[in-house]
Design a protein around this motif. Sequence first.
Motif, PDB file in Angstrom:
ATOM      1  N   GLY A   1      -2.641   6.046   5.159  1.00 33.36           N
ATOM      2  CA  GLY A   1      -2.609   4.645   5.565  1.00 33.36           C
ATOM      3  C   GLY A   1      -3.825   3.846   5.170  1.00 33.36           C
ATOM      4  O   GLY A   1      -3.918   2.668   5.528  1.00 33.36           O
ATOM      5  N   HIS A   2      -4.760   4.457   4.426  1.00 37.63           N
ATOM      6  CA  HIS A   2      -5.974   3.737   4.039  1.00 37.63           C
ATOM      7  C   HIS A   2      -6.146   3.631   2.524  1.00 37.63           C
ATOM      8  O   HIS A   2      -7.166   3.124   2.062  1.00 37.63           O
ATOM      9  CB  HIS A   2      -7.207   4.438   4.634  1.00 37.63           C
ATOM     10  N   ASP A   3      -5.184   4.102   1.743  1.00 44.82           N
ATOM     11  CA  ASP A   3      -5.309   4.057   0.290  1.00 44.82           C
ATOM     12  C   ASP A   3      -5.160   2.623  -0.210  1.00 44.82           C
ATOM     13  O   ASP A   3      -4.343   1.853   0.321  1.00 44.82           O
ATOM     14  CB  ASP A   3      -4.238   4.924  -0.378  1.00 44.82           C
ATOM     15  N   PRO A   4      -5.920   2.235  -1.241  1.00 51.39           N
ATOM     16  CA  PRO A   4      -5.719   0.907  -1.848  1.00 51.39           C
ATOM     17  C   PRO A   4      -4.351   0.825  -2.516  1.00 51.39           C
ATOM     18  O   PRO A   4      -3.732   1.844  -2.842  1.00 51.39           O
ATOM     19  CB  PRO A   4      -6.865   0.809  -2.857  1.00 51.39           C
ATOM     20  N   TRP A   5      -3.897  -0.404  -2.760  1.00 51.12           N
ATOM     21  CA  TRP A   5      -2.537  -0.607  -3.262  1.00 51.12           C
ATOM     22  C   TRP A   5      -2.318   0.071  -4.600  1.00 51.12           C
ATOM     23  O   TRP A   5      -1.246   0.616  -4.869  1.00 51.12           O
ATOM     24  CB  TRP A   5      -2.226  -2.096  -3.369  1.00 51.12           C
ATOM     25  N   TRP A   6      -3.351   0.069  -5.457  1.00 50.47           N
ATOM     26  CA  TRP A   6      -3.171   0.653  -6.787  1.00 50.47           C
ATOM     27  C   TRP A   6      -3.024   2.175  -6.712  1.00 50.47           C
ATOM     28  O   TRP A   6      -2.303   2.787  -7.502  1.00 50.47           O
ATOM     29  CB  TRP A   6      -4.333   0.279  -7.702  1.00 50.47           C
ATOM     30  N   LEU A   7      -3.672   2.790  -5.703  1.00 47.01           N
ATOM     31  CA  LEU A   7      -3.559   4.239  -5.554  1.00 47.01           C
ATOM     32  C   LEU A   7      -2.177   4.617  -4.995  1.00 47.01           C
ATOM     33  O   LEU A   7      -1.585   5.625  -5.414  1.00 47.01           O
ATOM     34  CB  LEU A   7      -4.672   4.747  -4.633  1.00 47.01           C
ATOM     35  N   VAL A   8      -1.665   3.805  -4.068  1.00 44.34           N
ATOM     36  CA  VAL A   8      -0.309   4.036  -3.556  1.00 44.34           C
ATOM     37  C   VAL A   8       0.704   3.915  -4.688  1.00 44.34           C
ATOM     38  O   VAL A   8       1.627   4.728  -4.822  1.00 44.34           O
ATOM     39  CB  VAL A   8       0.006   3.043  -2.423  1.00 44.34           C
ATOM     40  N   LEU A   9       0.517   2.893  -5.545  1.00 42.76           N
ATOM     41  CA  LEU A   9       1.425   2.696  -6.678  1.00 42.76           C
ATOM     42  C   LEU A   9       1.327   3.860  -7.661  1.00 42.76           C
ATOM     43  O   LEU A   9       2.345   4.352  -8.176  1.00 42.76           O
ATOM     44  CB  LEU A   9       1.091   1.370  -7.376  1.00 42.76           C
ATOM     45  N   ALA A  10       0.105   4.324  -7.908  1.00 39.14           N
ATOM     46  CA  ALA A  10      -0.091   5.439  -8.841  1.00 39.14           C
ATOM     47  C   ALA A  10       0.539   6.719  -8.294  1.00 39.14           C
ATOM     48  O   ALA A  10       1.178   7.484  -9.039  1.00 39.14           O
ATOM     49  CB  ALA A  10      -1.581   5.650  -9.097  1.00 39.14           C
ATOM     50  N   LYS A  11       0.398   6.974  -7.002  1.00 40.27           N
ATOM     51  CA  LYS A  11       1.009   8.161  -6.406  1.00 40.27           C
ATOM     52  C   LYS A  11       2.540   8.087  -6.461  1.00 40.27           C
ATOM     53  O   LYS A  11       3.216   9.088  -6.750  1.00 40.27           O
ATOM     54  CB  LYS A  11       0.563   8.311  -4.955  1.00 40.27           C
ATOM     55  N   SER A  12       3.082   6.899  -6.169  1.00 39.62           N
ATOM     56  CA  SER A  12       4.538   6.727  -6.226  1.00 39.62           C
ATOM     57  C   SER A  12       5.051   6.977  -7.636  1.00 39.62           C
ATOM     58  O   SER A  12       6.074   7.669  -7.825  1.00 39.62           O
ATOM     59  CB  SER A  12       4.922   5.313  -5.771  1.00 39.62           C
ATOM     60  N   LEU A  13       4.348   6.447  -8.623  1.00 38.25           N
ATOM     61  CA  LEU A  13       4.753   6.646 -10.014  1.00 38.25           C
ATOM     62  C   LEU A  13       4.631   8.114 -10.413  1.00 38.25           C
ATOM     63  O   LEU A  13       5.491   8.650 -11.118  1.00 38.25           O
ATOM     64  CB  LEU A  13       3.892   5.767 -10.937  1.00 38.25           C
ATOM     65  N   ALA A  14       3.583   8.783  -9.941  1.00 40.39           N
ATOM     66  CA  ALA A  14       3.392  10.191 -10.273  1.00 40.39           C
ATOM     67  C   ALA A  14       4.515  11.047  -9.676  1.00 40.39           C
ATOM     68  O   ALA A  14       5.020  11.967 -10.327  1.00 40.39           O
ATOM     69  CB  ALA A  14       2.033  10.667  -9.761  1.00 40.39           C
TER      70      ALA A  14
END
Length: 407
Positions: A8-21
């Motif tokens: 719940g504390h990850d920046p938006w770009w990291l959430v997007l990168a994890k989702s894409l991965a």
Amino acid sequence: MTDLSLFGHDPWWLVLAKSLAIFVFLMMTLVFAVLAERKIVARMAMRVGPNRVGPKGALQSVADGVKMALKEDIVPTGVDRPVYVLAPILAATPALMAFAVIPMGPAVSILGHRTALQLTDFPVAVLYVLALASIGVYGIVLAGWASRSTYPLLGGLRSTAQVISYEIPMALSFAAVFLVAGTMSTSGIVAAQDGHWYIFVLLPSFVIYLVSMVGETNRAPFDLPEAEGELVGGFHTEYSSLKFAMFMLAEYVNMVTVSALATTLFLGGWHAPWPLSIWAGANSGWLPLLWFVAKVWGFLFVFIWLRGTLPRLRYDQFMNLGWKILIPASLVWVMIVAAVRAARNAGYGIGWIALVIGGAVVGLALLALLVKTLRPTESPEPDAPFDPMAGGFPVPPLPWQKEHSDA
């Protein structure tokens, strides 16, 4: 309480990168799983398998995907068009969403941000996966109903009965894990298996889940909703091109998801197997991702192995297996686990070795019932009068039986 402070504390770009991965991981696993299935089943049948497209057929899955995309999208006359289009989307989307709570590794550092190799987690994450699996069946049911055709409708009805029958023992196998781990969070369950994996402590739950996950994903020998012998193609008979590809994607992604969930609940998740776990570095950094992928592929091999080995069950055998064996065995086993847990909470010196012994007894009884249920019935004597209900299921007479009854 389970520590969920990493989420719940990850920046938006990291959430997007994890989702894409995660999406790329699932798509690449799908591509390799299709090729591996065709190669392994071919080897089991003493055939060559795909060997034309690419080096030794390595690009066959890519060619199949391109072929599906370029094929004509035929929509039969009279279908319920909005539901007909929505059904494959509804089947594929929950399969992709379920992987969001699967822990693939410990906390690592990505561009200066400390984050877990998991998109998200919350206190009831396993129930979230179970709920998405329940939603996914609506895609199959609606596909059969919207096609306005007899065989797809029968396939959709079979799928409804199948999911209801096998989600109950699957949920009960989860309950035993919750009782032992003390949490429904996926990361918490993996953390609780740091010293011992639950496959040893909860062996009956593992066996029940193993059978249920094959039935839940409509895979052989439980692929009755799409049995080509009696339903032509089942619920997706009237689908083609990308819509059919989405049903195929949903099936294989569901295989990966239930395999990852089995890894998380019973095989220690991303923890290294013994004796590699003796080395402290085996469970830190990015290396645990390798153990997780290897365990998932082990379960995928079991899926393929079953398809190449076992014949499809008769429908009454399939229902009897779920309602008369798996559900009663699950209830008995959950009561045993709850009793041991309550005794430990009350301060009695009952160790988890009691579960190992109880699990061995329940597991042997379950195995005996499985063999008895699935064993072929003996053929009657040639002179015996023909009884179509002798095996508990109406069957047509064999030629010599017909002649005998006519005589």
